[in-house]
Design a protein around this motif. Structure first.
Motif, mmCIF file in Angstrom:
data_model
loop_
_atom_site.group_PDB
_atom_site.id
_atom_site.type_symbol
_atom_site.label_atom_id
_atom_site.label_comp_id
_atom_site.label_asym_id
_atom_site.label_seq_id
_atom_site.Cartn_x
_atom_site.Cartn_y
_atom_site.Cartn_z
ATOM 1 N N LEU A 233 0.861 -1.185 0.000
ATOM 2 C CA LEU A 233 0.000 0.000 0.000
ATOM 3 C C LEU A 233 0.892 1.228 0.000
ATOM 4 C CD1 LEU A 233 -1.894 -2.288 0.841
ATOM 5 C CD2 LEU A 233 -2.867 -0.791 2.581
ATOM 6 N N ILE A 234 0.839 2.021 -1.052
ATOM 7 C CA ILE A 234 1.711 3.194 -1.170
ATOM 8 C C ILE A 234 0.876 4.425 -0.848
ATOM 9 C CG2 ILE A 234 3.260 4.464 -2.695
ATOM 10 C CD1 ILE A 234 3.632 1.834 -4.258
ATOM 11 N N GLY A 235 1.103 4.950 0.336
ATOM 12 C CA GLY A 235 0.266 6.026 0.878
ATOM 13 C C GLY A 235 -0.481 5.509 2.092
ATOM 14 N N GLY A 236 -0.376 6.203 3.199
ATOM 15 C CA GLY A 236 -0.935 5.689 4.455
ATOM 16 C C GLY A 236 -2.120 6.472 4.976
ATOM 17 N N GLY A 237 -3.009 6.886 4.074
ATOM 18 C CA GLY A 237 -4.187 7.642 4.490
ATOM 19 C C GLY A 237 -5.288 6.761 5.046
ATOM 20 N N THR A 238 -6.501 7.291 5.071
ATOM 21 C CA THR A 238 -7.618 6.594 5.708
ATOM 22 C C THR A 238 -7.994 5.307 4.977
ATOM 23 O OG1 THR A 238 -8.456 8.775 6.338
ATOM 24 C CG2 THR A 238 -9.918 6.930 6.696
ATOM 25 N N ILE A 239 -7.909 5.315 3.631
ATOM 26 C CA ILE A 239 -8.211 4.081 2.902
ATOM 27 C C ILE A 239 -7.256 2.978 3.317
ATOM 28 C CG2 ILE A 239 -8.226 2.977 0.629
ATOM 29 C CD1 ILE A 239 -9.244 5.511 -0.583
ATOM 30 N N SER A 240 -5.976 3.318 3.452
ATOM 31 C CA SER A 240 -4.994 2.317 3.878
ATOM 32 C C SER A 240 -5.316 1.785 5.268
ATOM 33 C CB SER A 240 -3.584 2.916 3.851
ATOM 34 O OG SER A 240 -3.179 3.160 2.522
#
Length: 451
Positions: A233-240
């Motif tokens: 997962l590249i990017g650790g926002g809410t979707i992650s």
């Protein structure tokens, strides 16, 4: 229906456009006057400049008489407060967009304690959609119907496919599974095919059947059904956040790349079984060192569309697994199609579709209840599930004797727990759940299918 919408962002504007086109009385509340005027000029709606959480503004907009009240601003708290006030003054059904996982943790309390009919989280819904895509890595799109009893897949017919050149009525010659191909997209044309339709290479087909039958058909037709056991997962926002929780729950290996130290540390604390790396998401050397080539799925989930496109293109060049790209703006989707990046998730479109589905289900309260609405093939076709009212005109008549409108197909019937793919001699009974597909956008009751 009278519908009040608070917030004129991407979702709010999309809802204004679609709901007004369907003949609803739409009132938009937005604090930015120039944005409000632009949307009023391009849509058949009325508007009010102001704060959507103001008691006076809600009364002026007629929220007390609203059939549906929708709050989709960028602020969770404002959406929640708006819906509470709207419900207290008389709005019949309220929907709040809420992103913060802490607010949406106890949905029962939200419904019963706060009186908000529906709380919808775009990132959580996007994570659910991504999980569906990961079940069928070679499918262009995946959806569920009849409370997950049946699955809809969009597949492309390749040069090697045993479906190429097959007439649909002869489908049983290449598969033993009880499935139905109910939409075919060929170039710019879309068909609801008859039994005499012949499939060709490069056709996009929509297939449905029981979840088990679709899985077996998917394998039988030679589509690579490689299990997704690892995901980067590249990017650790809410979707992650939501996605990591779901992936770890089913024992998948997860690695997250996140540039922001605070986000990375929070994810690491929340998910000790995931590997969290602080680093530049667009650094190709870092991604190679972290093994991007070896993961079964790579998901570009940063907050910037342009970064996600670049990351996805790089991932496609070094990884043979599933690549999924998160986008915020639909204007860039044609670019992705040109580059071959078809597996795209647009959280704002996901929730706009869900809200449209809910609103449409509220329109016809006396006739057959609309359970679900799925908009397919760039919204050109609707797949609708109705629960048939005892007063319906179609009950008890063999399907071959029903005079239905053109460009419409009765796909399947759920009767009790049995999924039926009907022939001409089958009849529809009261309380059946019936799925139809149609090119029309005026079907609000099952009886609307009749000429």
């Amino acid at each position: 229906m009278k519908i009040v919408i608070v917030g004129a962002g991407v979702v709010g504007e999309s809802l204004c456009s679609e709901l007004s086109e369907e003949g609803n009385d739409v009132i938009l509340i937005e604090k930015r006057e120039e944005v409000l005027n632009r949307i009023i000029d391009t849509n058949d709606i009325t508007g009010l400049v102001g704060n959507g959480a103001s008691y006076e503004n809600l009364f002026e907009a007629g929220a007390d008489k609203a059939d549906v009240f929708i709050a989709v601003t960028e602020a969770d708290e404002l959406n929640i407060i708006s819906c509470i006030i709207a419900q207290k003054i008389g709005a019949k059904y309220t929907i709040a967009r809420v992103r913060n996982p802490e607010y949406s943790a106890d949905k029962k309390f939200v419904r019963e304690g706060l009186g908000i009919s529906m709380m919808i989280n775009p990132e959580e819904e996007a994570a659910k959609s991504i999980m569906n895509k990961l079940k069928f890595p070679n499918a262009t799109s995946v959806d569920s119907i009849f409370s997950n009893r049946a699955t809809i897949l969009e597949l492309e017919i390749t040069k090697e496919s045993s479906l190429k050149g097959i007439m649909l009525k002869d489908l049983d010659k290449v598969t033993s599974e009880k499935i139905i191909i109910f939409i075919v997209k060929r170039g710019n044309e879309v068909f609801i095919p008859s039994g005499n339709f012949v499939l060709e290479e490069d056709d996009s087909i929509y297939v449905t059947g029981t979840s088990d039958a679709v899985v077996k058909f998917y394998n039988e037709m030679g589509y690579q059904h490689k299990n997704i056991n690892s995901a980067m997962l590249i990017g650790g926002g809410t979707i992650s956040h939501y996605l990591t929780e779901r992936l770890l729950k089913i024992k998948k290996q997860v690695k997250i790349i996140e540039s922001d130290r605070e986000r990375a540390e929070k994810l690491s604390r929340s998910y000790p079984n995931a590997i969290v790396i602080k680093g530049d998401e667009t650094d190709q050397e870092l991604l190679l060192n972290e093994g991007i080539k070896n993961y079964d799925a790579v998901l570009a989930l940063t907050d910037k569309d342009e970064e996600n496109i670049v990351i996805s293109m790089f991932a496609e060049s070094v990884n043979e697994g599933k690549v999924i790209t998160k986008m915020s703006r639909t204007l860039l989707l044609p670019i992705l199609e040109e580059k071959g990046l078809y597996s795209v998730i647009v959280p704002k479109k996901v929730i706009a579709d869900i809200i449209i589905r809910v609103v449409r289900s509220k329109i016809n309260v006396k006739g057959s209840k609309m359970n679900t609405l799925h908009r397919l093939v760039d919204n050109n076709i609707e797949a609708i599930v109705f629960e048939v009212s005892p007063q319906s005109k179609i009950i008890g008549i063999p399907l071959k004797d029903l005079k239905v409108i053109s460009d419409l197909l009765i796909v399947c019937i759920l009767r009790d727990e049995e999924l039926i793919y009907p022939g001409g001699d089958d009849i529809i009974q009261a309380k059946d759940k019936v799925m139809i597909v149609t090119l029309k956008r005026t079907i609000e009751d099952i009886d609307d299918i009749l000429e």
